[in-house]
Design a protein around this motif. Structure first.
Motif, PDB file in Angstrom:
ATOM      1  N   PHE A  62       0.920  -1.343  -0.014  1.00 16.79           N
ATOM      2  CA  PHE A  62      -0.140   0.013   0.049  1.00 16.79           C
ATOM      3  C   PHE A  62       0.924   1.066  -0.088  1.00 16.79           C
ATOM      4  N   GLY A  63       0.548   2.245  -1.054  1.00 16.54           N
ATOM      5  CA  GLY A  63       1.325   3.592  -0.775  1.00 16.54           C
ATOM      6  C   GLY A  63       2.504   3.578  -1.613  1.00 16.54           C
ATOM      7  N   ASP A  64       2.899   2.597  -2.275  1.00 13.77           N
ATOM      8  CA  ASP A  64       4.070   2.530  -3.281  1.00 13.77           C
ATOM      9  C   ASP A  64       4.087   3.855  -4.134  1.00 13.77           C
ATOM     10  N   ARG A  65       4.785   4.949  -3.644  1.00 16.77           N
ATOM     11  CA  ARG A  65       4.648   6.063  -4.664  1.00 16.77           C
ATOM     12  C   ARG A  65       4.899   6.099  -5.956  1.00 16.77           C
ATOM     13  N   TRP A  66       5.998   5.296  -6.523  1.00 18.72           N
ATOM     14  CA  TRP A  66       6.109   5.441  -7.765  1.00 18.72           C
ATOM     15  C   TRP A  66       6.700   4.015  -8.442  1.00 18.72           C
ATOM     16  N   GLY A  67       6.281   2.985  -7.742  1.00 19.95           N
ATOM     17  CA  GLY A  67       6.356   1.653  -7.965  1.00 19.95           C
ATOM     18  C   GLY A  67       7.717   1.084  -7.751  1.00 19.95           C
ATOM     19  N   VAL A  80       2.482  -9.390  -6.366  1.00 18.87           N
ATOM     20  CA  VAL A  80       2.080  -8.336  -5.532  1.00 18.87           C
ATOM     21  C   VAL A  80       0.897  -7.808  -5.999  1.00 18.87           C
ATOM     22  N   ARG A  81      -0.124  -7.404  -4.888  1.00 19.07           N
ATOM     23  CA  ARG A  81      -1.330  -6.583  -5.294  1.00 19.07           C
ATOM     24  C   ARG A  81      -0.811  -5.101  -4.484  1.00 19.07           C
ATOM     25  N   GLN A  82      -0.872  -3.935  -5.330  1.00 20.44           N
ATOM     26  CA  GLN A  82      -0.549  -2.753  -5.135  1.00 20.44           C
ATOM     27  C   GLN A  82      -1.918  -1.874  -4.988  1.00 20.44           C
ATOM     28  N   ILE A  83      -1.780  -1.395  -3.858  1.00 22.19           N
ATOM     29  CA  ILE A  83      -3.024  -0.405  -3.664  1.00 22.19           C
ATOM     30  C   ILE A  83      -2.387   0.970  -3.465  1.00 22.19           C
ATOM     31  N   SER A  84      -3.200   1.746  -4.490  1.00 19.55           N
ATOM     32  CA  SER A  84      -2.525   3.000  -4.427  1.00 19.55           C
ATOM     33  C   SER A  84      -3.976   4.085  -4.660  1.00 19.55           C
ATOM     34  N   LEU A  88      -1.178   8.544 -11.403  1.00 17.95           N
ATOM     35  CA  LEU A  88       0.183   8.745 -11.816  1.00 17.95           C
ATOM     36  C   LEU A  88       1.207   7.704 -11.317  1.00 17.95           C
ATOM     37  N   GLY A  89       1.048   7.421  -9.853  1.00 20.37           N
ATOM     38  CA  GLY A  89       1.745   6.473  -9.150  1.00 20.37           C
ATOM     39  C   GLY A  89       1.457   5.014  -9.777  1.00 20.37           C
ATOM     40  N   GLN A  90       0.364   4.527 -10.098  1.00 24.84           N
ATOM     41  CA  GLN A  90      -0.227   3.454 -10.857  1.00 24.84           C
ATOM     42  C   GLN A  90       0.495   3.483 -12.244  1.00 24.84           C
ATOM     43  N   ARG A  91       0.334   4.413 -13.148  1.00 20.72           N
ATOM     44  CA  ARG A  91       1.029   4.596 -14.452  1.00 20.72           C
ATOM     45  C   ARG A  91       2.585   4.369 -14.239  1.00 20.72           C
TER      46      ARG A  91
END
Length: 394
Positions: A62-67, A80-84, A88-91
């Motif tokens: 959770f909260g991974d700013r730029w991946g 990994v399941r990324q929650i954001s 822009l962070g997901q892109r």
């Protein structure tokens, strides 16, 4: 297994400095990195800890700013399941996976409101700027966290406060921190299933005051992490009475909409207008959607809600009016890069004669930027702190 029969060593997460990482959108003039010492500290710890070598099961970041964290774990073979909350962070995550030779699909991208479908084995938290967003997400994830779930947070020393640790302890269980390393810390939390489970307080709702134009007295709904979630901020309060009304504008965009107050006011003042709310925050868009629905019951008025980087995706010359209260921070960094992208995107999307209205702090110098871009800029209102500007697409 190795030839000797010993277990095969688990892959060690690649440190950010060894990866090809960039923010999104990538700007060669922007010297801000796509990772920091907090990301590196967490990944280094994951590679060294015997309990954590070879992350497996349901791993949530959770909260991974730029991946940076998600990309490193993906390269080590971890699903990994990324929650954001950040479009822009997901892109950036998708682009960074591709840059480092991984399929974009190897990280499942989710937003804070998405339903979690399975118990969580490992939860990694990059502490967000918003304490409310942290608490809200921990409340949402808590039903899926087991006593044996590994929970580790990370952040810069300046981002981890007593209130941060209290949020982990109040929602999940006993919490401690590591020693500082390069001005970063880790947070270790041991889930306690016996903790009481009060209701998540989010979202919050408040009523707008009178005397601010068309939106006076209406309800505003705020999901956690939305700017100024419990009161009307002074910049928007100054902007609302100045908004153009009865313009006949067919298409209006509330750019960087936040909780949607400005777009709501535009919709109320221009009954025939089609209003689009745009933000890069999914929580902001959820707030704007709820705010609009509170004013217009289903079936009485439609609007569009878009997660986007500024005005990307709008056809040139398709918009009549853009309303904008641009941010001047990107996480902890102060920058005008976002405002400049908003201004240039608005100019491209506006029809000839279309207008952009902007509110901002006087010291930010938006007047000069708009005049350079549009060739004109008028001051429509000002006070000692804020200025309302209008630029026309000639």
């Amino acid at each position: 297994m190795t030839p000797s029969g010993a277990p095969t060593p688990a892959p060690v997460p690649v440190l950010p400095g060894e990866l090809k990482l960039a923010r999104f959108p990538q700007d060669p003039r922007d010297q801000l990195r796509a990772w920091d010492a907090a990301d590196e500290y967490l990944l280094r710890h994951l590679g060294e800890g015997p309990r954590l070598s070879g992350l497996s099961g349901h791993v949530v970041v959770f909260g991974d700013r730029w991946g940076a964290i998600s990309t490193s774990l993906a390269l080590s073979g971890t699903r990994v399941r990324q929650i954001s909350d950040s479009y822009l962070g997901q892109r950036a995550t998708s682009e960074n996976l591709a840059r480092n030779g991984k399929e974009r699909s190897c990280v499942a991208l989710a937003v804070p409101a998405d339903e979690v479908l399975a118990p969580i084995d490992v939860l990694l938290v990059r502490v967000p700027k918003s304490l409310a967003l942290l608490e809200d997400q921990l409340w949402r994830l808590r039903p899926f966290i087991k006593p044996e779930t590994t929970v580790i947070g990370t952040g810069m020393v300046t981002e981890i406060h007593t209130s941060t640790l209290q949020a982990f302890e109040r929602v999940l269980g006993p919490t401690r921190t590591s020693l500082a390393a390069r001005k970063a810390r880790l947070i270790f939390c041991e889930p306690d299933p016996e903790l009481p489970r009060p209701e998540n307080p989010w979202p919050l709702t408040y009523q707008l005051p009178d005397g601010i134009g068309a939106a006076s007295g209406h309800a505003v709904v705020n999901h956690a992490g939305t700017f100024s979630a419990d009161h009307l901020d002074i910049g928007t309060r100054f902007f609302l009475p100045q908004l153009p009304a009865g313009t006949g504008a067919a298409r209006v965009v509330d750019l960087g909409c936040g909780n949607g107050i400005v777009g709501l006011a535009a919709a109320l003042a221009n009954p025939g207008a089609a209003v689009t709310f745009v933000d890069e925050s999914y929580q902001a868009l959820a707030s704007a959607r709820a705010t609009f629905a509170a004013a217009f019951p289903p079936g009485t008025r439609e609007a569009e809600f878009l997660a986007a980087d500024g005005m990307e995706g709008f056809e040139p010359g398709s918009i009549d009016l853009v309303l904008n209260n641009p941010p001047f921070h990107s996480h902890q960094a102060t920058t005008d890069a976002t405002a400049w992208r908003m201004f240039t995107g608005a100019r491209a999307a506006l029809r000839r004669g279309g207008e952009m209205w902007v509110v901002g702090n006087r010291h930010l110098g938006y007047h000069a930027k708009l005049k350079r871009l549009f060739g004109n800029c008028d001051v429509m209102a000002s006070n000692p702190k804020f200025v309302v500007l209008r630029a026309v697409r000639r």
